[in-house]
Design an enzyme around this catalytic site. Structure first.
Site, PDB file in Angstrom:
ATOM      1  N   LYS A  15      -7.359   1.476  -2.585  1.00 48.77           N
ATOM      2  CA  LYS A  15      -6.856   0.846  -1.352  1.00 48.77           C
ATOM      3  C   LYS A  15      -6.873   1.854  -0.195  1.00 48.77           C
ATOM      4  O   LYS A  15      -7.216   1.508   0.935  1.00 48.77           O
ATOM      5  CB  LYS A  15      -5.437   0.303  -1.603  1.00 48.77           C
ATOM      6  CG  LYS A  15      -4.738  -0.270  -0.390  1.00 48.77           C
ATOM      7  CD  LYS A  15      -5.411  -1.499   0.188  1.00 48.77           C
ATOM      8  CE  LYS A  15      -4.690  -1.922   1.465  1.00 48.77           C
ATOM      9  NZ  LYS A  15      -5.385  -2.953   2.207  1.00 48.77           N
TER      10      LYS A  15
ATOM     11  N   THR B 167       0.876  -1.179   0.000  1.00 42.55           N
ATOM     12  CA  THR B 167       0.000   0.000   0.000  1.00 42.55           C
ATOM     13  C   THR B 167       0.907   1.220   0.000  1.00 42.55           C
ATOM     14  O   THR B 167       1.617   1.461   0.987  1.00 42.55           O
ATOM     15  CB  THR B 167      -0.901   0.019   1.253  1.00 42.55           C
ATOM     16  OG1 THR B 167      -1.593  -1.219   1.330  1.00 42.55           O
ATOM     17  CG2 THR B 167      -1.900   1.168   1.181  1.00 42.55           C
TER      18      THR B 167
HETATM   19  P1  NAP Z   1       5.682  -6.100   7.290  1.00 39.16           P
HETATM   20  O1  NAP Z   1       5.412  -7.428   7.882  1.00 39.16           O
HETATM   21  O2  NAP Z   1       6.020  -4.956   8.185  1.00 39.16           O
HETATM   22  O3  NAP Z   1       6.848  -6.281   6.186  1.00 39.16           O
HETATM   23  C1  NAP Z   1       7.453  -5.170   5.594  1.00 39.16           C
HETATM   24  C2  NAP Z   1       8.441  -5.639   4.542  1.00 39.16           C
HETATM   25  O4  NAP Z   1       9.063  -4.475   3.947  1.00 39.16           O
HETATM   26  C3  NAP Z   1       9.580  -6.504   5.084  1.00 39.16           C
HETATM   27  O5  NAP Z   1       9.925  -7.453   4.096  1.00 39.16           O
HETATM   28  C4  NAP Z   1      10.697  -5.479   5.275  1.00 39.16           C
HETATM   29  O6  NAP Z   1      11.983  -6.049   5.244  1.00 39.16           O
HETATM   30  C5  NAP Z   1      10.482  -4.631   4.036  1.00 39.16           C
HETATM   31  N1  NAP Z   1      11.089  -3.303   4.142  1.00 39.16           N
HETATM   32  C6  NAP Z   1      10.691  -2.255   4.908  1.00 39.16           C
HETATM   33  N2  NAP Z   1      11.477  -1.193   4.722  1.00 39.16           N
HETATM   34  C7  NAP Z   1      12.415  -1.574   3.808  1.00 39.16           C
HETATM   35  C8  NAP Z   1      13.500  -0.911   3.177  1.00 39.16           C
HETATM   36  N3  NAP Z   1      13.802   0.371   3.449  1.00 39.16           N
HETATM   37  N4  NAP Z   1      14.263  -1.601   2.298  1.00 39.16           N
HETATM   38  C9  NAP Z   1      13.958  -2.896   1.996  1.00 39.16           C
HETATM   39  N5  NAP Z   1      12.938  -3.579   2.546  1.00 39.16           N
HETATM   40  C10 NAP Z   1      12.168  -2.921   3.439  1.00 39.16           C
HETATM   41  O7  NAP Z   1       4.432  -5.598   6.424  1.00 39.16           O
HETATM   42  P2  NAP Z   1       3.250  -6.435   5.772  1.00 39.16           P
HETATM   43  O8  NAP Z   1       2.150  -6.549   6.760  1.00 39.16           O
HETATM   44  O9  NAP Z   1       3.800  -7.647   5.111  1.00 39.16           O
HETATM   45  O10 NAP Z   1       2.759  -5.371   4.678  1.00 39.16           O
HETATM   46  C11 NAP Z   1       3.483  -5.141   3.476  1.00 39.16           C
HETATM   47  C12 NAP Z   1       2.708  -4.088   2.680  1.00 39.16           C
HETATM   48  O11 NAP Z   1       1.376  -4.577   2.402  1.00 39.16           O
HETATM   49  C13 NAP Z   1       2.516  -2.752   3.416  1.00 39.16           C
HETATM   50  O12 NAP Z   1       2.501  -1.705   2.479  1.00 39.16           O
HETATM   51  C14 NAP Z   1       1.135  -2.916   4.060  1.00 39.16           C
HETATM   52  O13 NAP Z   1       0.528  -1.666   4.309  1.00 39.16           O
HETATM   53  C15 NAP Z   1       0.403  -3.702   2.991  1.00 39.16           C
HETATM   54  N6  NAP Z   1      -0.705  -4.554   3.455  1.00 39.16           N
HETATM   55  C16 NAP Z   1      -0.617  -5.267   4.600  1.00 39.16           C
HETATM   56  C17 NAP Z   1      -1.695  -6.083   4.985  1.00 39.16           C
HETATM   57  C18 NAP Z   1      -1.683  -6.898   6.249  1.00 39.16           C
HETATM   58  O14 NAP Z   1      -2.763  -7.359   6.654  1.00 39.16           O
HETATM   59  N7  NAP Z   1      -0.558  -7.123   6.895  1.00 39.16           N
HETATM   60  C19 NAP Z   1      -2.838  -6.174   4.174  1.00 39.16           C
HETATM   61  C20 NAP Z   1      -2.878  -5.444   2.989  1.00 39.16           C
HETATM   62  C21 NAP Z   1      -1.798  -4.640   2.628  1.00 39.16           C
HETATM   63  P3  NAP Z   1      12.659  -6.616   6.616  1.00 39.16           P
HETATM   64  O15 NAP Z   1      12.066  -7.974   6.838  1.00 39.16           O
HETATM   65  O16 NAP Z   1      14.109  -6.632   6.304  1.00 39.16           O
HETATM   66  O17 NAP Z   1      12.301  -5.640   7.711  1.00 39.16           O
END
Ligand code: NAP
Length: 300
Positions: free
Chosen positions: A179, A104
């Site tokens: 979104k 997102t």
């Molecule tokens: P998350 O668990 O916090 O994972 C974030 C990911 O981004 C990790 O792989 C992290 O790597 C990587 N990352 C963050 N900063 C970075 C950087 N500067 N350089 C390289 N990698 C970086 O988040 P998530 O829940 O999977 O969500 C991912 C996306 O989908 C977000 O935009 C979120 O808003 C969206 N989303 C989430 C959900 C949900 O229910 N969780 C649903 C719909 C959409 P590391 O592992 O190295 O930290």
């Protein structure tokens, strides 16, 4: 698990193995795809490697072997980090490769990413998703698609392996715009659930009684049914972190300013979520907003 009929001989690269990215990769492995992965923190790839995924130490190396590249990262900054530069995937991707972004992010950044991708010969769709880890693991998400209709139609069956409901919304960036609207709705109904719960406590009921009662009424919803029982247990293990929802609320705030939208409840809710982040609750599930409202009322 069977795939939709899309040729699963294709190689899919998943960049970002957080809560969602790991779940996308597990789902695609279970459907027989060749899955290649990259994550800044390599450790998170381990469970996927046991299931047959292959890890690459840079996004560029992953891109060299991928027909489809999926990004699932926190925000625009994270996407820019893995996309650009010498080790970025745009430097390795084969012409005609598809990039879909399931994160997102700011719709304007999404449009820019699409322009850059096309300049280097890639196809690109914005494909943010609605639904969390459980649906992602099963391929049952809702996928909101922006980009060329032709490219969408070419890959629709593949997108159906990511989410069983795929909604085409028009031009580049439209998936990310919708979104934000959906996540505003999510944030507002978590806030309203929390206030009604705190009010019921003030009237003398316990949390369990409120949750069980509301779930027997027509007013039950995703928050009351899915998060309610966990709130009763005090379980705020993140499926969607407060930090990530707050990141979206900040993007929403920027769009409110740009579009001059007048959204009174949203202003109040953003302040509440902001305070919960300041109180170091950001790593927890966003449903922790309930705890924030309870604290304010001397109830927790
Ligand atoms: P998350 O668990 O916090 O994972 C974030 C990911 O981004 C990790 O792989 C992290 O790597 C990587 N990352 C963050 N900063 C970075 C950087 N500067 N350089 C390289 N990698 C970086 O988040 P998530 O829940 O999977 O969500 C991912 C996306 O989908 C977000 O935009 C979120 O808003 C969206 N989303 C989430 C959900 C949900 O229910 N969780 C649903 C719909 C959409 P590391 O592992 O190295 O930290």
């Amino acid at each position: 698990m069977k795939n939709s009929g899309f040729n699963n001989e294709v190689s899919v690269g998943v960049i970002g193995l957080g809560i969602m990215g790991s779940s996308f990769a597990f789902n695609l492995l279970s459907r027989g795809y060749n899955v290649h992965v990259y994550n800044r923190t390599e450790e998170k790839a381990k469970p996927l490697l046991k299931k047959g995924a292959i890890f690459y130490s840079t996004p560029r190396e992953l891109a060299l072997v991928a027909d489809i590249i999926m990004t699932s990262l926190t925000d625009q900054n994270a996407i820019d980090t893995v996309a650009f530069g010498e080790d970025g995937f745009l430097n390795g991707a084969n012409k005609g490769c598809l990039w879909i972004d399931l994160s997102t992010i700011d719709p304007l950044a999404s449009i820019k990413h699409s322009e850059v991708a096309k300049q280097v010969g890639l196809e690109r769709l914005d494909t943010p998703v609605v639904g969390s880890k459980d649906l992602a693991l099963k391929g049952d998400l809702i996928v909101l698609v922006g980009g060329s209709r032709e490219v969408f139609q070419k890959y629709e069956k593949f997108l159906n392996d990511v989410g069983k409901t795929v909604i085409y919304l028009g031009a580049d960036g439209n998936g990310h715009k919708m979104k934000l609207a959906i996540n505003l709705y999510l944030g507002l109904f978590a806030e309203s659930f929390s206030e009604a719960l705190a009010f019921s406590q003030k009237l003398g009921f316990d949390v369990k009684t409120f949750v069980e009662t509301v779930n027997k009424t027509p007013h039950r919803n995703y928050i009351s049914e899915s998060k309610g029982p966990k709130i009763v247990e005090g379980n705020f293990e993140p499926a969607f972190s407060l930090n990530n929802l707050f990141k979206d609320l900040e993007l929403i705030n920027e769009q409110i300013t740009k579009t001059e939208a007048i959204l009174p409840m949203t202003k109040v809710a953003i302040k509440e979520y902001s305070e919960a982040v300041q109180n170091s609750e950001g790593e927890k599930d966003f449903s922790v907003i309930t705890l924030e409202i309870q604290h304010k009322n001397g109830l927790a």
